[in-house]
Design a protein around this motif. Structure first.
Motif, PDB file in Angstrom:
ATOM      1  N   ARG A  13      29.208  45.611   7.356  1.00  0.00           N
ATOM      2  CA  ARG A  13      30.014  46.763   7.000  1.00  0.00           C
ATOM      3  C   ARG A  13      29.071  47.939   6.800  1.00  0.00           C
ATOM      4  N   ILE A  48      28.642  51.236   4.927  1.00  0.00           N
ATOM      5  CA  ILE A  48      29.166  52.032   3.821  1.00  0.00           C
ATOM      6  C   ILE A  48      28.253  53.239   3.635  1.00  0.00           C
ATOM      7  N   GLN A 106      33.022  55.063   1.562  1.00  0.00           N
ATOM      8  CA  GLN A 106      33.815  53.899   1.941  1.00  0.00           C
ATOM      9  C   GLN A 106      33.533  53.442   3.367  1.00  0.00           C
ATOM     10  N   GLU A 133      25.484  46.966   5.429  1.00  0.00           N
ATOM     11  CA  GLU A 133      25.477  45.822   4.512  1.00  0.00           C
ATOM     12  C   GLU A 133      25.808  44.564   5.307  1.00  0.00           C
ATOM     13  N   ARG A 138      27.172  39.965  -5.971  1.00  0.00           N
ATOM     14  CA  ARG A 138      27.389  41.397  -5.754  1.00  0.00           C
ATOM     15  C   ARG A 138      26.037  42.068  -5.562  1.00  0.00           C
ATOM     16  N   TRP A 169      27.115  47.265  -5.219  1.00  0.00           N
ATOM     17  CA  TRP A 169      28.538  47.479  -5.477  1.00  0.00           C
ATOM     18  C   TRP A 169      29.457  46.636  -4.600  1.00  0.00           C
ATOM     19  N   LEU A 170      28.928  45.810  -3.709  1.00  0.00           N
ATOM     20  CA  LEU A 170      29.740  45.118  -2.715  1.00  0.00           C
ATOM     21  C   LEU A 170      29.699  43.610  -2.962  1.00  0.00           C
ATOM     22  N   ARG A 200      29.996  39.665  -2.219  1.00  0.00           N
ATOM     23  CA  ARG A 200      29.633  38.914  -1.017  1.00  0.00           C
ATOM     24  C   ARG A 200      29.343  37.471  -1.380  1.00  0.00           C
ATOM     25  N   GLU A 252      35.132  42.822  -1.791  1.00  0.00           N
ATOM     26  CA  GLU A 252      35.562  44.098  -2.344  1.00  0.00           C
ATOM     27  C   GLU A 252      34.366  45.009  -2.584  1.00  0.00           C
ATOM     28  N   PHE A 253      34.562  46.289  -2.308  1.00  0.00           N
ATOM     29  CA  PHE A 253      33.545  47.320  -2.522  1.00  0.00           C
ATOM     30  C   PHE A 253      33.924  48.095  -3.776  1.00  0.00           C
ATOM     31  N   ALA A 271      32.946  50.901  -5.255  1.00  0.00           N
ATOM     32  CA  ALA A 271      32.194  52.154  -5.127  1.00  0.00           C
ATOM     33  C   ALA A 271      32.235  52.952  -6.413  1.00  0.00           C
TER      34      ALA A 271
END
Length: 341
Positions: free
Chosen positions: A53, A55, A195, A233, A320, A323-324, A326, A334-335, A337
């Motif tokens: 992803r 971000i 985002q 990420e 995490r 902020w993400l 995994r 979930e992110f 942010a």
């Protein structure tokens, strides 16, 4: 979720996006000698599998007036993972990890203010299972997470991608706000790019109700000013990097800046930070396995003058990072942010 099978082109694409996360498929294709539409399909597949992803890394001054705090927690009467799960709901938590060593849990808190930082750390004491909290405020930070490179490309390809981005060294991170408050359009663009670091100006214009020309101008300014830096990420385990690690170093007086810069230049490093502690330098990084970590400590770290003592830990779980959420089974989640000031 079935782990995606990566071939050589997938790995080279991931390597390219680490270096140039906003580059067009045509530009990446030109450097990798690959078809642009094929690269886009490959990226879409990896994104849908929640492996990658793009971000946006917000400049600290966008969401905070203070520096992060690195927190180590000792526990009692509970398993580390049970306590770690409870910590997920605390505010302003950028990173969560279970680590080896005397303190089994490691948390990074980056709140919008000193008062909010104090409140977030204070709440940790009330979490069932937490016995002791050791909070180490960051004094200066060299950020590496955005520039860590899995080294899947040739030097010529790396040079071509870095030229595309006009990449500058990260340098020391500060919580300095912009010289003047952001306009509503600027705030909207910053929030959208956090985002989705690959969001086009046209898509932002449609989603935010901005004129296309305004969106193009503001996106360019946000990126040029460094208010947001796109970053890729990944689930690093799926790339073969199985061992995230942490170092805590005791450094001779006056040697801290040079030691940090030497560690920051090592390709394994993700973060180098000067903290308020007798072990004054904290660093994190990523290698393929524990044998590679042993070689890193013996061959790379041992050659840095000024290091008096080293504590080495392995991150056993990292649910995490930046902020993400995994994990190695379900991929990126979930992110969380940070909110803009």
């Amino acid at each position: 979720m079935t782990r995606p099978l990566l071939d050589e082109l997938d790995r080279r694409l991931i390597g390219a996006l680490h270096l140039a996360p906003r580059a067009t498929w045509d530009d990446i294709g030109g450097i990798l000698a690959a078809d642009a539409s094929t690269l886009k399909r490959r990226y879409d597949r990896l994104h849908e599998a929640r492996m990658v992803r793009v971000i946006g890394q917000a400049d600290w001054g966008m969401h905070s007036t203070t520096m992060p705090v690195h927190v180590f927690l000792d526990i009692t009467g509970e398993t580390p993972l049970a306590v770690l799960h409870r910590l997920r709901d605390l505010p302003h938590v950028q990173l969560l990890a279970q680590i080896s060593g005397d303190y089994p849990l490691y948390v990074v808190v980056h709140a919008p203010s000193e008062a909010a930082t104090s409140e977030a750390i204070d709440r940790m004491f009330s979490i069932p299972g937490v016995r002791r909290v050791n909070a180490l405020p960051a004094l200066s930070t060299l950020r590496r997470g955005i520039t860590w490179d899995p080294r899947f490309l040739t030097e010529a390809e790396r040079a071509g991608l870095l030229e595309l981005t006009g990449a500058r060294p990260e340098g020391t991170a500060t919580a300095t706000p912009p010289a003047k408050p952001l306009s509503e359009a600027e705030r909207t663009v910053v929030a959208r790019l956090i985002q989705d670091g690959r969001a086009s100006a046209a898509s932002i214009a449609r989603a935010a109700g901005l004129a296309t020309s305004t969106a193009h101008r503001v996106v360019r300014r946000v990126l040029d000013e460094g208010w947001v830096k796109p970053r890729l990420e990944i689930v690093s385990e799926w790339l073969g990097y199985q061992t995230p690690f942490m170092l805590r170093l005791r450094v001779a007086p006056g040697e801290t800046p040079e030691v940090m810069h030497r560690i920051d230049r090592l390709p394994q490093t993700r973060l180098a930070v000067h903290v308020a502690s007798d072990m004054s330098v904290l660093a994190t990084g990523l290698v393929t396995d524990r044998s590679a970590l042993a070689r890193f400590v013996d061959d790379e770290l041992s050659g840095i003058p000024g290091v008096l003592a080293v504590s080495v830990g392995v991150m056993l779980a990292e649910p995490r990072r930046y902020w993400l959420d995994r994990d190695g089974t379900s991929g990126l989640g979930e992110f969380h942010a940070p909110a803009l000031l």
